[in-house]
Write a protein that holds these residues in place. Structure first.
Motif, PDB file in Angstrom:
ATOM      1  N   ILE A  72       0.479  -2.249   3.834  1.00  0.00           N
ATOM      2  CA  ILE A  72       0.598  -2.270   2.664  1.00  0.00           C
ATOM      3  C   ILE A  72       0.725  -3.354   1.843  1.00  0.00           C
ATOM      4  N   LEU A  73       1.169  -4.786   2.076  1.00  0.00           N
ATOM      5  CA  LEU A  73       2.072  -5.622   1.696  1.00  0.00           C
ATOM      6  C   LEU A  73       2.719  -5.559   0.448  1.00  0.00           C
ATOM      7  N   PHE A  74       3.777  -4.670   0.136  1.00  0.00           N
ATOM      8  CA  PHE A  74       4.351  -4.898  -1.033  1.00  0.00           C
ATOM      9  C   PHE A  74       4.604  -5.679  -1.368  1.00  0.00           C
ATOM     10  N   SER A  75       4.994  -6.633  -2.998  1.00  0.00           N
ATOM     11  CA  SER A  75       5.446  -7.490  -3.363  1.00  0.00           C
ATOM     12  C   SER A  75       6.494  -6.994  -4.527  1.00  0.00           C
ATOM     13  N   TRP A  76       7.933  -6.933  -3.634  1.00  0.00           N
ATOM     14  CA  TRP A  76       8.415  -5.526  -5.648  1.00  0.00           C
ATOM     15  C   TRP A  76       9.796  -6.570  -6.065  1.00  0.00           C
ATOM     16  N   PHE A 176     -18.156   5.740   1.341  1.00  0.00           N
ATOM     17  CA  PHE A 176     -17.121   4.190   1.103  1.00  0.00           C
ATOM     18  C   PHE A 176     -16.267   3.921   2.059  1.00  0.00           C
ATOM     19  N   PHE A 177     -16.142   2.795   1.832  1.00  0.00           N
ATOM     20  CA  PHE A 177     -14.844   2.653   3.261  1.00  0.00           C
ATOM     21  C   PHE A 177     -14.129   1.061   2.434  1.00  0.00           C
ATOM     22  N   VAL A 178     -12.866   1.435   2.837  1.00  0.00           N
ATOM     23  CA  VAL A 178     -11.912   1.051   2.049  1.00  0.00           C
ATOM     24  C   VAL A 178     -10.807   0.472   3.101  1.00  0.00           C
ATOM     25  N   PHE A 179     -10.871   0.175   4.312  1.00  0.00           N
ATOM     26  CA  PHE A 179      -9.803  -0.810   4.995  1.00  0.00           C
ATOM     27  C   PHE A 179     -10.133  -2.126   4.640  1.00  0.00           C
ATOM     28  N   SER A 180      -8.800  -2.735   4.208  1.00  0.00           N
ATOM     29  CA  SER A 180      -8.653  -3.590   4.692  1.00  0.00           C
ATOM     30  C   SER A 180      -7.345  -4.604   3.869  1.00  0.00           C
ATOM     31  N   PRO A 181      -6.968  -5.935   4.343  1.00  0.00           N
ATOM     32  CA  PRO A 181      -5.587  -6.070   3.437  1.00  0.00           C
ATOM     33  C   PRO A 181      -5.076  -5.944   2.611  1.00  0.00           C
ATOM     34  N   LYS A 182      -4.290  -5.573   1.827  1.00  0.00           N
ATOM     35  CA  LYS A 182      -3.746  -5.323   0.640  1.00  0.00           C
ATOM     36  C   LYS A 182      -2.925  -5.522  -0.115  1.00  0.00           C
ATOM     37  N   ILE A 183      -2.557  -6.231  -0.998  1.00  0.00           N
ATOM     38  CA  ILE A 183      -1.588  -6.467  -1.662  1.00  0.00           C
ATOM     39  C   ILE A 183      -0.953  -6.034  -2.663  1.00  0.00           C
ATOM     40  N   HIS A 191       8.398   2.583  -3.060  1.00  0.00           N
ATOM     41  CA  HIS A 191       9.023   2.961  -1.610  1.00  0.00           C
ATOM     42  C   HIS A 191       9.951   3.529  -1.642  1.00  0.00           C
ATOM     43  N   LEU A 192      10.236   3.672  -2.583  1.00  0.00           N
ATOM     44  CA  LEU A 192      11.746   5.131  -2.683  1.00  0.00           C
ATOM     45  C   LEU A 192      11.297   6.422  -3.867  1.00  0.00           C
ATOM     46  N   CYS A 193      10.117   6.042  -3.944  1.00  0.00           N
ATOM     47  CA  CYS A 193       9.516   7.232  -4.985  1.00  0.00           C
ATOM     48  C   CYS A 193       9.245   8.828  -4.124  1.00  0.00           C
ATOM     49  N   PRO A 194       9.658  10.209  -3.715  1.00  0.00           N
ATOM     50  CA  PRO A 194       9.373  10.993  -3.912  1.00  0.00           C
ATOM     51  C   PRO A 194       8.034  11.045  -3.180  1.00  0.00           C
ATOM     52  N   ASP A 195       7.429  11.165  -4.929  1.00  0.00           N
ATOM     53  CA  ASP A 195       5.785  11.381  -4.313  1.00  0.00           C
ATOM     54  C   ASP A 195       4.924  10.764  -3.509  1.00  0.00           C
ATOM     55  N   PHE A 196       5.359   9.912  -2.886  1.00  0.00           N
ATOM     56  CA  PHE A 196       4.840   8.515  -2.354  1.00  0.00           C
ATOM     57  C   PHE A 196       5.023   8.663  -1.260  1.00  0.00           C
ATOM     58  N   GLU A 197       6.056   9.561  -0.861  1.00  0.00           N
ATOM     59  CA  GLU A 197       6.453   9.903   0.889  1.00  0.00           C
ATOM     60  C   GLU A 197       5.539   9.602   1.809  1.00  0.00           C
ATOM     61  N   GLU A 198       4.265   9.600   1.854  1.00  0.00           N
ATOM     62  CA  GLU A 198       3.779   9.487   3.278  1.00  0.00           C
ATOM     63  C   GLU A 198       3.489   8.155   3.169  1.00  0.00           C
ATOM     64  N   LEU A 199       2.603   7.503   2.160  1.00  0.00           N
ATOM     65  CA  LEU A 199       2.689   5.628   1.390  1.00  0.00           C
ATOM     66  C   LEU A 199       3.938   5.382   2.047  1.00  0.00           C
ATOM     67  N   HIS A 200       5.127   5.359   1.799  1.00  0.00           N
ATOM     68  CA  HIS A 200       5.967   4.732   2.225  1.00  0.00           C
ATOM     69  C   HIS A 200       5.947   3.794   3.856  1.00  0.00           C
ATOM     70  N   ARG A 201       5.686   5.044   4.278  1.00  0.00           N
ATOM     71  CA  ARG A 201       5.161   4.716   6.135  1.00  0.00           C
ATOM     72  C   ARG A 201       4.233   3.640   6.516  1.00  0.00           C
ATOM     73  N   ARG A 202       3.917   3.120   4.969  1.00  0.00           N
ATOM     74  CA  ARG A 202       2.185   2.122   5.063  1.00  0.00           C
ATOM     75  C   ARG A 202       2.301   1.093   5.287  1.00  0.00           C
ATOM     76  N   LEU A 203       4.107   0.900   4.052  1.00  0.00           N
ATOM     77  CA  LEU A 203       4.470   0.076   3.228  1.00  0.00           C
ATOM     78  C   LEU A 203       5.442  -1.355   4.080  1.00  0.00           C
ATOM     79  N   LEU A 204       4.546  -2.368   3.599  1.00  0.00           N
ATOM     80  CA  LEU A 204       5.348  -4.016   3.821  1.00  0.00           C
ATOM     81  C   LEU A 204       6.214  -3.731   3.493  1.00  0.00           C
ATOM     82  N   VAL A 205       7.273  -4.276   2.658  1.00  0.00           N
ATOM     83  CA  VAL A 205       8.087  -4.032   1.295  1.00  0.00           C
ATOM     84  C   VAL A 205       8.726  -5.898   1.301  1.00  0.00           C
ATOM     85  N   ILE A 206       8.568  -6.561   0.739  1.00  0.00           N
ATOM     86  CA  ILE A 206       8.987  -8.163   0.615  1.00  0.00           C
ATOM     87  C   ILE A 206       9.432  -7.900  -0.253  1.00  0.00           C
TER      88      ILE A 206
END
Length: 408
Positions: A72-76, A176-183, A191-206
């Motif tokens: 997931i492309l994360f513009s932060w 429902f199928f929810v695969f896609s590029p996501k921005i 990407h730093l929040c402990p509640d979403f630790e599993e999501l961190h591994r899916r993020l491409l942070v810009i």
């Protein structure tokens, strides 16, 4: 008396005549990637430009129909940093008009993705090209408010896990199928929040920041760029028709053959010629991005693509994912206040050949300290016991019957 026939005035007809067209920005002597990179370079000013811009331009050109696993492309970044521009431009490039926001519901997003992805949404067999989810100003509170939205992001990064089943009133399940590029873009440190630790591994942070916040090294790359006269305003351009450039490229049989060839080359079992220091997870979520870049000409060879992404992940590990949230910072300071002096004394004892004294922190004192900062609004999370255990573990401490003790 005759009633005049009402004439509908379409704003697009007028804007076409008056606004600058994307065609004036396009150079037919350049490749698709080179043109997209050029437009992005004029509209999004990035710290670490040479590292981040090729990744950004390549990601928004990924063919959703051919990719298997995508980060997931994360513009932060903060306000005024241009973090929303990428998602807006990506939508134009894919011929999409809808950018989602924090107020959109899970059902709306799920249904939109489902509709975008299939030629026949009922049969779900033939897939469209160009699906992309652009989500602006996503907040931590949004992900906490509806766990289904979090699950959509968590499982929608891979085709192997993107099926979501929803129970219907008649007792049946609808898939429902929810695969896609996501921005996604946000001011929040998702990407730093402990509640979403599993999501961190899916993020491409810009990372983004306003030009005024650039340091001297970051400004050097823009010495010949006048931010007031050269910066491109995406909203001031008429983009109708630009999506044909994207679809024409990925409807080319030779490019699709190359996609299959390069993906097989990078994922084939057995020893490979190239080396890198990416973790297994970083490698897996990067493969389709590198394949896309090899076909677009972002990189000239697999080794060049791998080297670039290896550099990105080294930078991200050191400067993006290692940044400490407020809770962690306060806990580090508390630990130092509690045992800093004893650590020094222990070192002196060890140097004299004597054993040091075990370091123990009172759980009640730590709890009181966390409650104090929480009451003052100084924490980025609503701290639960499990959150504190995770953060303290990262800092090298474990909770025992004697209290918080330093890991050996």
């Amino acid at each position: 008396m005759t009633q005049e026939t009402a004439i509908y005035l379409d704003p697009n007809d007028f804007y076409k005549q008056e606004m600058e067209s994307w065609e004036e920005l396009w150079n037919d002597d350049l490749t698709l990637y080179q043109n997209v990179r050029s437009i992005l370079s004029q509209s999004v000013l990035l710290p670490q430009r040479d590292l981040m811009l090729p990744i950004l331009a390549t990601y928004i050109l990924i063919p959703s129909k051919w990719a298997l696993i995508l980060p997931i492309l994360f513009s932060w970044g903060g306000k005024g940093s241009g973090k929303s521009t990428t998602a807006i431009f990506a939508n134009k490039l894919h011929g999409k008009n809808q950018t989602f926001s924090s107020t959109d519901t899970f059902s709306a997003i799920r249904n939109a993705l489902d509709s975008m992805r299939w030629i026949d949404p009922a049969e779900k067999e033939m897939e469209k090209e160009g699906v992309i989810l652009a989500w602006d100003n996503l907040h931590i509170s949004t992900l906490k408010r509806d766990e289904r939205i979090y699950q959509l992001l968590l499982f929608g990064y891979s085709r192997a896990s993107d099926k979501i089943s929803i129970a219907q009133p008649d007792g049946t399940n609808k898939e429902f199928f929810v695969f896609s590029p996501k921005i996604i873009s946000s001011v929040d440190d998702i990407h730093l929040c402990p509640d979403f630790e599993e999501l961190h591994r899916r993020l491409l942070v810009i990372p983004h920041k306003s030009f005024e916040e650039f340091n001297s090294e970051e400004r050097k790359l823009y010495e010949d760029f006048d931010i007031f006269t050269d910066k491109l305003d995406i909203d001031s351009i008429h983009w109708e028709g630009i999506e044909e450039k994207f679809y024409s490229f990925w409807n080319n049989t030779d490019n699709c053959k190359l996609y299959a060839k390069y993906r097989s080359m990078l994922t084939r079992k057995g020893k490979k010629e190239f080396t890198h220091q990416m973790s297994s997870n970083q490698w897996v979520i990067t493969v389709d991005l590198m394949v896309t870049g090899l076909i677009l000409g972002t990189w000239k060879s697999p080794s060049e693509a791998i080297s670039h992404m290896d550099s990105y992940w080294k930078y991200a590990d050191k400067h993006i994912f290692s940044q400490l949230g407020a809770t962690t910072e306060h806990l580090k300071q508390f630990i130092e206040e509690e045992v800093g002096t004893q650590r020094i004394l222990n070192q002196q004892l060890i140097e004299k050949g004597k054993p040091g004294i075990s370091l123990v922190i009172s759980p009640q004192k730590l709890k009181n300290r966390i409650a104090y900062h929480h009451a003052r609004g100084e924490l980025e999370i609503n701290p639960r016991q499990q959150d504190i255990i995770i953060i303290m573990s990262r800092l090298g401490w474990r909770l025992t019957s004697k209290g918080w003790m330093e890991k050996k």
